[in-house]
Design an enzyme around this catalytic site. Structure first.
Site, PDB file in Angstrom:
ATOM      1  CB  SER A 186      -0.936   0.006   1.219  1.00  0.00           C
ATOM      2  OG  SER A 186      -0.189  -0.045   2.420  1.00  0.00           O
ATOM      3  CG  HIS A 214      -4.111  -1.491  -1.224  1.00  0.00           C
ATOM      4  ND1 HIS A 214      -4.580  -0.193  -1.348  1.00  0.00           N
ATOM      5  CD2 HIS A 214      -3.848  -1.674   0.089  1.00  0.00           C
ATOM      6  CE1 HIS A 214      -4.576   0.384  -0.157  1.00  0.00           C
ATOM      7  NE2 HIS A 214      -4.150  -0.496   0.730  1.00  0.00           N
ATOM      8  CE  LYS A 244      -7.024  -0.676   1.871  1.00  0.00           C
ATOM      9  NZ  LYS A 244      -7.747  -1.079   3.094  1.00  0.00           N
TER      10      LYS A 244
END
Length: 396
Positions: A186, A214, A244
Site C-alpha cells: 500500500s 489493494h 477500498k
C-alpha cells in the site's frame, strides 16, 4: 479526581509532543459530503488523490439503492454477532458471492480487513509453527502473527531468493509453515509475484496467505492478484476487503470449505464482534457484482493511472516502485512532504503526506491513489498543481 487521572497519563502527552516535533502525527481533515474523484474537504473543493476508492464505487447509486432496500427488509442493526443471532440469509448470499468472486469453494465476511488478518492468522498457525513474512507486510498481518504465538521469519521485500533461503532454513524444524504477503503493497504500489511465491512455497510444503486488499478491483480484471497470476486456486488463504476498490465496508477471506468453517468457529474477531448492518451486506453483494461485470471500469482506472504516472515522471518527479494506481511522489523528508501536501491542498488537490512510522525515515512521500472516476481534467488539474508546488520546493 481529574488531576489525579491527568498525572497518570502525562507520559502519553510527552510522547505525543515528541511525535509532533518530529512531524510524525496525522492531521485529521473532514469531508463534507461523499468520497469521490472531487470532494469538499474542510469546506474546500478539491481533486481527491488520497482515497482507496479506486473504482469510484463509494458513492455509486446502485450500492446506495441496495442498502436502502436492505434497510426496509431487515432494519438497520444486525442485533447480534453473526455467530449467535445476527446471521441473515442476506449474509449467506454474500458469502457465496465472495467465493464466486475469489473463485474458491467458500468465502467468509469479517467486520473489517484488520479483523480478518488479526483473527485468521491468530488461528491458522500457533505455537510450534512458523510464519515466513515479507518485511513490508501490513501492520494487521504483523499483529495477527503476534497473536498466533507462532515463530516469525522475515524475508527481504519481494526477494524470491531470500524467501527460498528462509524456507530451506525452517523446512525441517517446523510441522506447519505459512508464507504471508501483501498482494499490492500500500505504500509503494508494487506487486508480490504470487505465481513464484506459490511455486516456492509448494516446493517446501508451506501454506500461502495473501492480503489482497489493494489488488481487488485493480488486478486480474478486478478479481485480484490470484486471478492476475492465474493461481487463484493454488493460494490457501485469500484475504481482502470491501473498503477500498469495492467502495463499502468489511473484510473477507476465501478458501476451501473446511478452512472457512474452521475460521468462523475459532477466529475471535469474527465470533466476538457484532455483525455489521444488513445494509452493508447488501452493498457488498452489489459491489462484487459490479466489479465482476464491468471490466471497462477497471480499464479506466489503469488508463488514468498510466497517464498520471507518465506525466509526473516527465516533470521530473520520482514515482518510486509503483506498478499500480498507488503512485508515490518521493520527497524523502517529513516536513517537506507535509509542506508539499499543504501547497497542493491550497491549490485544490487533496493528497496526503506519508511519513515515519508509516514508512522508514528517508522514504517520506505523497501517496497518490488514482480512481476510475477521475476525468482527464481532474488529473490535469492535479498535475498542474504538482508542477507549480514541485518547482517552488525545489523538487523538480
Amino acid at each position: 479526581m481529574g488531576d489525579i487521572m491527568t498525572e497518570k497519563t502525562l507520559h502519553l502527552k510527552k510522547m505525543l509532543e515528541d511525535m509532533k516535533a518530529r512531524g510524525e502525527t496525522w492531521e485529521l481533515l473532514r469531508l463534507f459530503g461523499p468520497s469521490g474523484p472531487r470532494v469538499v474537504v474542510e469546506g474546500k473543493h478539491a481533486v481527491m488523490l488520497a482515497s482507496n476508492n479506486y473504482l469510484d464505487l463509494a458513492n455509486d447509486p446502485r450500492l446506495k439503492e441496495a442498502a436502502k432496500e436492505a434497510i426496509e427488509k431487515y432494519g438497520w442493526g444486525a442485533g447480534s454477532d453473526w455467530s449467535i443471532a445476527g446471521y441473515t440469509d442476506l449474509q449467506e448470499k454474500l458469502h457465496k458471492k465472495i467465493a464466486e468472486f475469489k473463485e474458491t469453494p467458500a468465502g467468509l465476511a469479517f467486520q473489517t480487513g484488520f479483523a480478518t488478518n488479526a483473527g485468521t492468522l491468530a488461528k491458522i498457525v500457533g505455537k510450534g509453527d512458523v510464519v515466513v513474512s515479507d518485511e513490508l507486510n501490513h501492520g494487521s498481518i504483523i499483529d495477527g502473527i503476534r497473536l498466533s504465538r507462532a515463530d516469525k521469519v522475515i524475508y527481504k521485500h519481494l526477494d524470491m531468493g531470500d524467501l527460498e533461503d528462509k524456507l530451506r532454513q525452517v523446512h525441517d524444524k517446523y510441522e506447519h509453515i505459512l508464507v504471508v504477503t501483501d498482494g499490492v503493497f500500500s505504500m509503494d504500489g508494487d506487486i508480490a509475484p504470487m505465481d513464484e511465491i506459490v511455486k516456492i512455497a509448494d516446493e517446501y510444503g508451506a501454506m500461502t496467505y495473501v492480503d489482497d486488499s489493494h489488488g481487488e478491483g485493480v488486478l486480474g480484471e478486478g478479481r485480484g492478484i490470484g486471478h492476475h497470476f492465474g493461481v487463484q486456486k493454488k493460494i490457501d488463504f485469500q484475504m481482502g476487503t470491501f473498503s477500498k476498490a469495492l467502495g463499502s465496508m468489511g473484510g473477507m477471506i476465501a478458501g476451501e470449505e473446511y478452512v472457512i468453517e474452521y475460521i468462523y468457529n475459532t477466529a475471535r474477531t469474527w465470533l466476538l464482534s457484532a455483525a455489521y448492518p444488513p445494509a452493508v451486506t447488501a452493498a457488498n453483494i452489489k459491489s462484487l457484482e459490479i466489479v465482476m461485470q464491468e471490466k471497462d471500469r477497471v480499464q479506466r482506472l489503469w488508463d488514468n493511472r498510466n497517464y498520471f504516472k507518465k506525466e509526473l515522471e516527465s516533470m521530473g518527479f520520482d514515482t518510486w516502485k509503483s506498478q499500480t494506481p498507488i503512485v508515490p511522489v518521493m520527497v524523502r523528508d517529513s516536513k517537506k512532504a507535509k509542506e508539499l501536501a499543504h501547497k497542493l491542498f491550497d491549490a485544490g488537490v487533496f493528497a496526503l503526506p506519508i511519513v515515519f512510522p508509516m514508512v522508514p525515515r528517508g522514504l517520506e512521500r505523497i501517496r497518490n491513489q488514482i480512481s476510475a472516476g477521475h476525468t482527464k481534467e481532474d488529473l490535469d488539474y492535479a498535475l498542474n498543481a504538482y508542477e507549480k508546488a514541485g518547482k517552488e520546493l525545489g523538487l523538480i
